[in-house]
Design a protein around this motif. Structure first.
Motif, PDB file in Angstrom:
ATOM      1  N   PRO A   1       1.214  -0.936  -0.375  1.00  0.00           N
ATOM      2  CA  PRO A   1      -0.106  -0.154   0.108  1.00  0.00           C
ATOM      3  C   PRO A   1       0.912   1.306  -0.436  1.00  0.00           C
ATOM      4  O   PRO A   1       0.652   2.402  -0.836  1.00  0.00           O
ATOM      5  CB  PRO A   1      -0.714  -0.180   1.304  1.00  0.00           C
ATOM      6  CG  PRO A   1      -1.203  -1.528   1.259  1.00  0.00           C
ATOM      7  CD  PRO A   1       0.553  -2.223   0.910  1.00  0.00           C
ATOM      8  N   ILE A   2       1.717   2.038   0.975  1.00  0.00           N
ATOM      9  CA  ILE A   2       2.481   2.517   0.747  1.00  0.00           C
ATOM     10  C   ILE A   2       4.005   2.515  -0.437  1.00  0.00           C
ATOM     11  O   ILE A   2       4.561   3.139   0.975  1.00  0.00           O
ATOM     12  CB  ILE A   2       2.214   2.614   2.474  1.00  0.00           C
ATOM     13  CG1 ILE A   2       4.064   1.683   3.116  1.00  0.00           C
ATOM     14  CG2 ILE A   2       1.466   3.811   2.659  1.00  0.00           C
ATOM     15  CD1 ILE A   2       3.690   2.479   4.791  1.00  0.00           C
ATOM     16  N   ASN A   3       4.540   1.401  -0.496  1.00  0.00           N
ATOM     17  CA  ASN A   3       5.562   1.169  -1.478  1.00  0.00           C
ATOM     18  C   ASN A   3       5.979   2.244  -2.081  1.00  0.00           C
ATOM     19  O   ASN A   3       5.344   1.692  -3.607  1.00  0.00           O
ATOM     20  CB  ASN A   3       6.210  -0.216  -1.150  1.00  0.00           C
ATOM     21  CG  ASN A   3       7.268  -0.173  -2.069  1.00  0.00           C
ATOM     22  OD1 ASN A   3       8.271   0.863  -2.515  1.00  0.00           O
ATOM     23  ND2 ASN A   3       7.833  -1.667  -2.842  1.00  0.00           N
ATOM     24  N   PRO A   4       6.679   3.217  -2.422  1.00  0.00           N
ATOM     25  CA  PRO A   4       6.608   4.085  -3.589  1.00  0.00           C
ATOM     26  C   PRO A   4       7.893   3.743  -4.799  1.00  0.00           C
ATOM     27  O   PRO A   4       7.530   4.114  -5.860  1.00  0.00           O
ATOM     28  CB  PRO A   4       7.443   5.300  -3.711  1.00  0.00           C
ATOM     29  CG  PRO A   4       8.335   5.102  -2.076  1.00  0.00           C
ATOM     30  CD  PRO A   4       7.844   3.522  -1.133  1.00  0.00           C
ATOM     31  N   PHE A   5       8.044   2.460  -4.733  1.00  0.00           N
ATOM     32  CA  PHE A   5       8.718   1.482  -5.399  1.00  0.00           C
ATOM     33  C   PHE A   5       8.867   1.668  -7.034  1.00  0.00           C
ATOM     34  O   PHE A   5       7.110   2.022  -7.136  1.00  0.00           O
ATOM     35  CB  PHE A   5       9.117   0.503  -5.213  1.00  0.00           C
ATOM     36  CG  PHE A   5      10.589  -0.034  -6.009  1.00  0.00           C
ATOM     37  CD1 PHE A   5      11.374   0.549  -6.218  1.00  0.00           C
ATOM     38  CD2 PHE A   5       9.854  -1.130  -6.910  1.00  0.00           C
ATOM     39  CE1 PHE A   5      12.606  -0.266  -6.723  1.00  0.00           C
ATOM     40  CE2 PHE A   5      11.036  -1.857  -7.440  1.00  0.00           C
ATOM     41  CZ  PHE A   5      12.044  -1.464  -7.368  1.00  0.00           C
ATOM     42  N   ASN A   6       9.028   2.061  -8.105  1.00  0.00           N
ATOM     43  CA  ASN A   6       9.003   2.309  -9.574  1.00  0.00           C
ATOM     44  C   ASN A   6       7.800   3.166  -9.634  1.00  0.00           C
ATOM     45  O   ASN A   6       6.686   3.043 -10.568  1.00  0.00           O
ATOM     46  CB  ASN A   6       8.140   1.046 -10.039  1.00  0.00           C
ATOM     47  CG  ASN A   6       9.422  -0.838  -9.805  1.00  0.00           C
ATOM     48  OD1 ASN A   6       9.931  -0.080 -10.788  1.00  0.00           O
ATOM     49  ND2 ASN A   6       8.655  -1.883  -9.924  1.00  0.00           N
ATOM     50  N   ASP A   7       8.135   5.226  -9.048  1.00  0.00           N
ATOM     51  CA  ASP A   7       7.392   5.756  -9.348  1.00  0.00           C
ATOM     52  C   ASP A   7       5.141   5.614  -9.577  1.00  0.00           C
ATOM     53  O   ASP A   7       4.910   5.599 -10.178  1.00  0.00           O
ATOM     54  CB  ASP A   7       7.387   6.646 -10.900  1.00  0.00           C
ATOM     55  CG  ASP A   7       7.087   7.774 -10.870  1.00  0.00           C
ATOM     56  OD1 ASP A   7       6.790   8.298  -9.858  1.00  0.00           O
ATOM     57  OD2 ASP A   7       6.769   7.962 -12.883  1.00  0.00           O
ATOM     58  N   ILE A   8       5.254   5.107  -8.291  1.00  0.00           N
ATOM     59  CA  ILE A   8       3.446   4.522  -8.758  1.00  0.00           C
ATOM     60  C   ILE A   8       3.383   5.419  -6.828  1.00  0.00           C
ATOM     61  O   ILE A   8       3.939   5.344  -5.646  1.00  0.00           O
ATOM     62  CB  ILE A   8       3.826   2.598  -7.651  1.00  0.00           C
ATOM     63  CG1 ILE A   8       2.821   2.359  -8.179  1.00  0.00           C
ATOM     64  CG2 ILE A   8       4.237   2.509  -6.346  1.00  0.00           C
ATOM     65  CD1 ILE A   8       1.672   2.518  -9.512  1.00  0.00           C
TER      66      ILE A   8
ATOM     67  N   PRO B   1       3.096   7.176   2.608  1.00  0.00           N
ATOM     68  CA  PRO B   1       2.340   8.368   3.563  1.00  0.00           C
ATOM     69  C   PRO B   1       1.633   6.981   5.115  1.00  0.00           C
ATOM     70  O   PRO B   1       1.830   5.911   4.971  1.00  0.00           O
ATOM     71  CB  PRO B   1       1.316   8.552   3.389  1.00  0.00           C
ATOM     72  CG  PRO B   1       1.030   7.777   1.872  1.00  0.00           C
ATOM     73  CD  PRO B   1       2.254   7.294   1.901  1.00  0.00           C
ATOM     74  N   THR B   2       0.955   7.643   6.621  1.00  0.00           N
ATOM     75  CA  THR B   2       0.763   6.542   7.237  1.00  0.00           C
ATOM     76  C   THR B   2       0.151   5.890   6.872  1.00  0.00           C
ATOM     77  O   THR B   2      -1.165   6.344   6.108  1.00  0.00           O
ATOM     78  CB  THR B   2       0.899   7.460   8.188  1.00  0.00           C
ATOM     79  OG1 THR B   2      -0.206   8.863   8.232  1.00  0.00           O
ATOM     80  CG2 THR B   2       1.889   8.391   8.711  1.00  0.00           C
ATOM     81  N   PHE B   3      -0.476   4.595   7.504  1.00  0.00           N
ATOM     82  CA  PHE B   3      -1.328   3.465   6.830  1.00  0.00           C
ATOM     83  C   PHE B   3      -1.524   2.792   8.449  1.00  0.00           C
ATOM     84  O   PHE B   3      -1.100   2.722   8.989  1.00  0.00           O
ATOM     85  CB  PHE B   3      -0.795   2.999   6.260  1.00  0.00           C
ATOM     86  CG  PHE B   3      -2.103   2.209   5.062  1.00  0.00           C
ATOM     87  CD1 PHE B   3      -2.311   2.482   3.944  1.00  0.00           C
ATOM     88  CD2 PHE B   3      -1.840   0.800   5.488  1.00  0.00           C
ATOM     89  CE1 PHE B   3      -2.632   2.299   3.836  1.00  0.00           C
ATOM     90  CE2 PHE B   3      -2.766  -0.097   5.040  1.00  0.00           C
ATOM     91  CZ  PHE B   3      -3.005   0.644   3.887  1.00  0.00           C
ATOM     92  N   ASP B   4      -2.832   2.975   8.370  1.00  0.00           N
ATOM     93  CA  ASP B   4      -3.432   1.722   9.119  1.00  0.00           C
ATOM     94  C   ASP B   4      -3.233   0.343   8.595  1.00  0.00           C
ATOM     95  O   ASP B   4      -4.569  -0.168   8.254  1.00  0.00           O
ATOM     96  CB  ASP B   4      -4.608   2.443   9.525  1.00  0.00           C
ATOM     97  CG  ASP B   4      -5.543   1.521  10.724  1.00  0.00           C
ATOM     98  OD1 ASP B   4      -4.983   0.184  11.263  1.00  0.00           O
ATOM     99  OD2 ASP B   4      -6.375   1.638  11.138  1.00  0.00           O
ATOM    100  N   PHE B   5      -2.012  -0.166   9.116  1.00  0.00           N
ATOM    101  CA  PHE B   5      -2.663  -1.680   7.972  1.00  0.00           C
ATOM    102  C   PHE B   5      -3.268  -2.979   8.951  1.00  0.00           C
ATOM    103  O   PHE B   5      -4.182  -3.447   8.834  1.00  0.00           O
ATOM    104  CB  PHE B   5      -1.057  -2.475   8.462  1.00  0.00           C
ATOM    105  CG  PHE B   5      -0.629  -1.644   7.259  1.00  0.00           C
ATOM    106  CD1 PHE B   5      -0.017  -2.209   5.897  1.00  0.00           C
ATOM    107  CD2 PHE B   5       1.292  -0.874   8.152  1.00  0.00           C
ATOM    108  CE1 PHE B   5       0.787  -2.237   5.389  1.00  0.00           C
ATOM    109  CE2 PHE B   5       1.600   0.083   6.673  1.00  0.00           C
ATOM    110  CZ  PHE B   5       1.963  -0.314   5.318  1.00  0.00           C
ATOM    111  N   ALA B   6      -3.697  -2.726  10.420  1.00  0.00           N
ATOM    112  CA  ALA B   6      -4.421  -3.086  11.010  1.00  0.00           C
ATOM    113  C   ALA B   6      -5.628  -3.237  10.579  1.00  0.00           C
ATOM    114  O   ALA B   6      -6.279  -4.506  10.879  1.00  0.00           O
ATOM    115  CB  ALA B   6      -4.288  -2.476  12.484  1.00  0.00           C
ATOM    116  N   ALA B   7      -5.955  -2.188  10.714  1.00  0.00           N
ATOM    117  CA  ALA B   7      -7.428  -2.151   9.012  1.00  0.00           C
ATOM    118  C   ALA B   7      -7.166  -2.953   7.799  1.00  0.00           C
ATOM    119  O   ALA B   7      -8.868  -3.594   8.370  1.00  0.00           O
ATOM    120  CB  ALA B   7      -7.792  -0.228   8.673  1.00  0.00           C
ATOM    121  N   LEU B   8      -6.240  -3.295   7.674  1.00  0.00           N
ATOM    122  CA  LEU B   8      -6.151  -4.530   6.429  1.00  0.00           C
ATOM    123  C   LEU B   8      -6.952  -5.651   6.928  1.00  0.00           C
ATOM    124  O   LEU B   8      -7.242  -6.646   6.779  1.00  0.00           O
ATOM    125  CB  LEU B   8      -5.290  -4.770   5.455  1.00  0.00           C
ATOM    126  CG  LEU B   8      -5.075  -3.516   5.038  1.00  0.00           C
ATOM    127  CD1 LEU B   8      -3.551  -3.854   3.995  1.00  0.00           C
ATOM    128  CD2 LEU B   8      -5.825  -3.266   4.005  1.00  0.00           C
TER     129      LEU B   8
END
Length: 358
Positions: free
Chosen positions: A231-238, A276-283
């Motif tokens: 969800p928050i990995n900016p790799f490969n210009d995403i 960005p900050t992300f709520d992984f517990a929601a997933l």
């Protein structure tokens, strides 16, 4: 009873003896011509067979799915036979192994494509950065947008790759929906500007991942299928304007399919990379099934995540490069070998199969 890394786990059809998974790691050591797995690859994976589950390096599902030199495919008979060497070697050591199914989308280059064609993508948007090619680094090109009419053939490529994985002796497959590759490109509003049923709303942008997962599940059974997201990995210009809403929707959509697991990269690929900050517990709450966490975990953090119910298993990447016996080292609180980044991609047995065990 408090659970930890050494508590057995039912993962789809597999009973894992521990919750230490080997994450997919691109190593660029397939044989040429043909991008075929060979004996050295079989040795590498067999050395790591004590993992609860090995997830192989990403394996392109078709000739057009390739984006890096010497990455082993799963679309030709020779490749299937090569992967059979790998699965036989792992199974002989008592291990379990999934293959990661990959389409790179726009993260490719005409020199890596059949007949020098343009790479495909959801939209004709050139990513920032450079492609790794046999001629060295080259700027990414503007890809060709996939036609809506081409989607059924793409789904068929995934289905055939799953069928091939089964023929090659794999215990299951992981669908690569992460790290800025094709399925991730469809998910994100930065790379997906489509106006058809696969673009626009979150529901539409998630459609391809859902359809791919359904097709693969239909082919080999959903309890042999995992999906990886980042969800928050900016790799490969995403990037996406609202990753929280997007990936909660993805987790919710995948939940009823009865998958073996959802594999979530909880950070970026590079050191210090994060979005960005992300709520992984929601997933975790939205997905009714095994949640595999990944990104920067060590033994202490991993045990805590499992004990607290934040994850069912942990996938380890870089530690597995340098420590084929990572399970034993964690069990005995032994020191870990230091990995050599110079040998991560390409080369021979140096930095691949020559790391010492305890």
């Amino acid at each position: 009873m408090t659970k930890d890394l050494f508590t057995p786990l039912q993962l789809g059809r597999l009973q894992l003896p521990n919750r230490i998974l080997m994450a997919p790691l691109t190593r660029n050591r397939a044989a040429r011509p043909g991008n075929v797995p060979h004996a050295l690859n079989a040795l590498y994976y067999a050395q790591r067979a004590t993992a609860g589950l090995i997830i192989t390096e990403a394996s392109p599902i078709s000739p057009t799915a390739h984006g890096y030199p010497a990455t082993p495919g799963i679309h030709g008979a020779e490749q299937v036979a090569g992967w059979r060497l790998v699965t036989d070697a792992v199974h002989e050591k008592g291990g379990r192994i999934y293959i990661q199914l990959w389409h790179v989308g726009r993260i490719s280059h005409p020199s890596l494509q059949p007949d020098g064609a343009l790479p495909v993508a959801p939209s004709a948007i050139r990513p920032e950065g450079q492609a790794f090619t046999y001629e060295g680094l080259q700027d990414f090109v503007t890809p060709r947008a996939l036609e809506t009419s081409e989607i059924p053939a793409l789904l068929e490529d995934y289905r055939n790759a799953a069928k091939n994985a089964f023929s090659a002796g794999f215990d299951g497959v992981e669908i690569h929906g992460a790290n800025g590759y094709l399925l991730d490109q469809f998910l994100r509003d930065r790379s997906n500007h489509r106006t058809d049923a696969y673009g626009g709303t979150i529901e539409n942008r998630s459609r391809l991942l859902r359809e791919v997962t359904a097709a693969v599940s239909e082919e080999i059974g959903p309890d042999r299928v995992g999906v990886r997201i980042s969800p928050i990995n900016p790799f490969n210009d995403i990037a996406d304007s609202n990753p929280q809403a997007l990936f909660e929707h993805v987790a919710e959509e995948l939940s009823p399919l009865g998958l073996a697991y959802l594999h979530v990269m909880e950070g970026g690929i590079g050191a210090g990379e994060s979005g960005p900050t992300f709520d992984f517990a929601a997933l975790r709450r939205k997905f009714n099934g095994n949640y595999v966490a990944n990104a920067g975990y060590d033994k202490v953090r991993a045990n805590a995540a499992i004990a607290d119910g934040k994850a069912d298993a942990i996938a380890f990447g870089v530690p597995y490069i340098a420590n084929p016996d990572l399970v034993e080292r964690y069990a005995r609180n032994a020191a870990l070998n230091e990995p050599d980044p110079n040998t991560f991609y390409g080369g021979d047995e140096k930095g691949y199969t020559d790391y010492p065990t305890l």
